[in-house]
Design a protein around this motif. Sequence first.
Motif, short mmCIF file in Angstrom:
data_model
loop_
_atom_site.label_atom_id
_atom_site.label_comp_id
_atom_site.label_asym_id
_atom_site.label_seq_id
_atom_site.Cartn_x
_atom_site.Cartn_y
_atom_site.Cartn_z
N GLY A 37 0.82 -1.20 0.00
CA GLY A 37 0.00 0.00 0.00
C GLY A 37 0.86 1.25 0.00
N LEU A 38 0.45 2.24 -0.78
CA LEU A 38 1.10 3.54 -0.78
C LEU A 38 0.05 4.60 -0.49
CD1 LEU A 38 3.52 5.41 -1.34
CD2 LEU A 38 2.87 5.40 -3.76
N VAL A 39 0.20 5.29 0.64
CA VAL A 39 -0.76 6.31 1.05
C VAL A 39 -0.13 7.68 0.84
CG1 VAL A 39 -2.20 7.18 2.92
CG2 VAL A 39 -1.69 4.72 2.76
N LEU A 40 -0.82 8.52 0.08
CA LEU A 40 -0.31 9.85 -0.24
C LEU A 40 -0.87 10.87 0.74
CD1 LEU A 40 -0.70 9.73 -4.13
CD2 LEU A 40 1.26 9.02 -2.73
N ALA A 41 0.01 11.53 1.49
CA ALA A 41 -0.42 12.50 2.51
C ALA A 41 0.56 13.66 2.60
CB ALA A 41 -0.57 11.80 3.86
N ALA A 42 1.02 14.13 1.45
CA ALA A 42 1.99 15.22 1.43
C ALA A 42 1.38 16.52 0.91
CB ALA A 42 3.20 14.84 0.57
N GLY A 43 0.05 16.56 0.75
CA GLY A 43 -0.61 17.75 0.23
C GLY A 43 -0.62 18.90 1.23
N SER A 44 -0.98 20.08 0.75
CA SER A 44 -0.93 21.29 1.58
C SER A 44 -2.20 21.54 2.38
CB SER A 44 -0.67 22.51 0.69
OG SER A 44 -1.74 22.70 -0.22
N SER A 45 -3.28 20.82 2.09
CA SER A 45 -4.57 21.01 2.77
C SER A 45 -5.09 22.44 2.59
CB SER A 45 -4.47 20.71 4.28
OG SER A 45 -4.04 19.40 4.52
N ALA A 46 -4.78 23.07 1.48
CA ALA A 46 -5.12 24.47 1.26
C ALA A 46 -6.62 24.72 1.34
CB ALA A 46 -4.58 24.94 -0.09
N ASP A 51 -4.20 21.85 8.74
CA ASP A 51 -3.67 20.53 8.44
C ASP A 51 -4.77 19.48 8.67
OD1 ASP A 51 -2.28 18.18 8.07
OD2 ASP A 51 -0.58 18.77 9.32
N LYS A 52 -5.46 19.09 7.59
CA LYS A 52 -6.60 18.18 7.74
C LYS A 52 -6.19 16.80 8.23
CE LYS A 52 -6.71 16.82 2.83
NZ LYS A 52 -7.54 16.83 1.60
N ARG A 53 -4.93 16.45 8.05
CA ARG A 53 -4.48 15.14 8.50
C ARG A 53 -4.66 14.98 10.01
NH1 ARG A 53 1.51 15.41 6.28
NH2 ARG A 53 1.32 17.27 7.61
N ASP A 135 -6.85 11.05 2.91
CA ASP A 135 -8.05 11.70 3.42
C ASP A 135 -9.31 10.93 3.05
OD1 ASP A 135 -8.10 12.19 0.72
OD2 ASP A 135 -8.37 14.37 0.88
N MET A 136 -9.19 9.60 2.97
CA MET A 136 -10.33 8.76 2.58
C MET A 136 -10.50 7.59 3.55
SD MET A 136 -10.02 8.71 -1.61
CE MET A 136 -11.63 7.91 -1.77
N PRO A 137 -11.07 7.84 4.73
CA PRO A 137 -11.23 6.77 5.71
C PRO A 137 -12.50 5.94 5.55
CG PRO A 137 -11.95 8.82 6.67
CD PRO A 137 -11.44 9.16 5.29
N GLY A 138 -13.34 6.26 4.56
CA GLY A 138 -14.64 5.60 4.46
C GLY A 138 -14.69 4.40 3.54
N ILE A 139 -13.56 3.95 3.03
CA ILE A 139 -13.53 2.79 2.13
C ILE A 139 -13.81 1.52 2.92
CG2 ILE A 139 -12.12 1.46 0.50
CD1 ILE A 139 -10.43 4.06 0.17
N SER A 215 -12.86 19.72 2.76
CA SER A 215 -13.39 20.84 3.53
C SER A 215 -13.94 20.35 4.87
CB SER A 215 -14.52 21.53 2.75
OG SER A 215 -15.64 20.66 2.62
N ILE A 216 -14.23 21.30 5.76
CA ILE A 216 -14.84 20.97 7.04
C ILE A 216 -16.19 20.29 6.81
CG2 ILE A 216 -15.81 21.91 9.15
CD1 ILE A 216 -12.83 22.00 9.17
N GLN A 217 -16.91 20.74 5.80
CA GLN A 217 -18.21 20.16 5.49
C GLN A 217 -18.07 18.69 5.08
OE1 GLN A 217 -17.12 23.16 4.35
NE2 GLN A 217 -18.45 24.42 5.63
N ASP A 218 -17.03 18.39 4.29
CA ASP A 218 -16.77 17.00 3.91
C ASP A 218 -16.51 16.14 5.14
OD1 ASP A 218 -16.97 17.65 1.22
OD2 ASP A 218 -14.81 17.91 0.96
#
Length: 229
Positions: A37-46, A51-53, A135-139, A215-218
């Motif tokens: 598995g490769l999990v990508l979590a290097a985004g800026s969360s702009a 920091d949404k992580r 950012d996808m914990p619902g799978i 987003s916060i709404q998501d």
Amino acid sequence: MSLTVLDLQRWKDGPPSGSSEDKQSMTKHSAPCMTAGLVLAAGSSARFGSDKRKAEVCDGTTLLSASLRLPSQYLEEVWLVLRPDDDPRDLNLPHAVRVIQDPATARGMGHSLAVGATQITRLSAADSLAVFLGDMPGIKSSSLMLLLSNAASDRITVPTYNGSRGHPVLFGRVFWCHLSALTGDQGARSVLNRFAESVHLVETGDPGILSDVDSIQDLTALVPRSLAH
């Protein structure tokens, strides 16, 4: 490029959901193809605004920890791409996650994929690579099990929900050299387009494969079902 293998305390809520029977079922029905598995979590969360992580999904579990839960339960190897200036100890990661950090990851998702694929090609004996977003914990676990049973070293396995493509996408090892050459912020779209004849679509019936948090709404909408695997 630096690589750190972390052996950290599991998150406060205990082991991920899923029974031993689920694991046994996955083993019995999976193709003879080892998948990392490769999990990508290097985004800026702009778009998120912070920091949404580190945003809480429930009971103090962070979005990143919750997103790592599924691959950490079902895959022998889980690699995580972080920002070059991140301190992994601050992110409450599951144990045995292998962290990859490189300055190139700041230039977009394509670079993150390339850095990850290059490192994994060198250090892993896996035949397939499942690319997740952090950012996808619902799978659902059943979706991952279905994808693993369809994985092959010469195939790109893509989950769908009502015809829409989602994550994780499983890339056979044949395609890793092309992932390693990616740049920019378009992810693996060019690889999927170039090798369209090797793409195998798998309908999962799972909306979680499409639900990322921007987003916060998501995040608010995701919380009630985020850990219901």
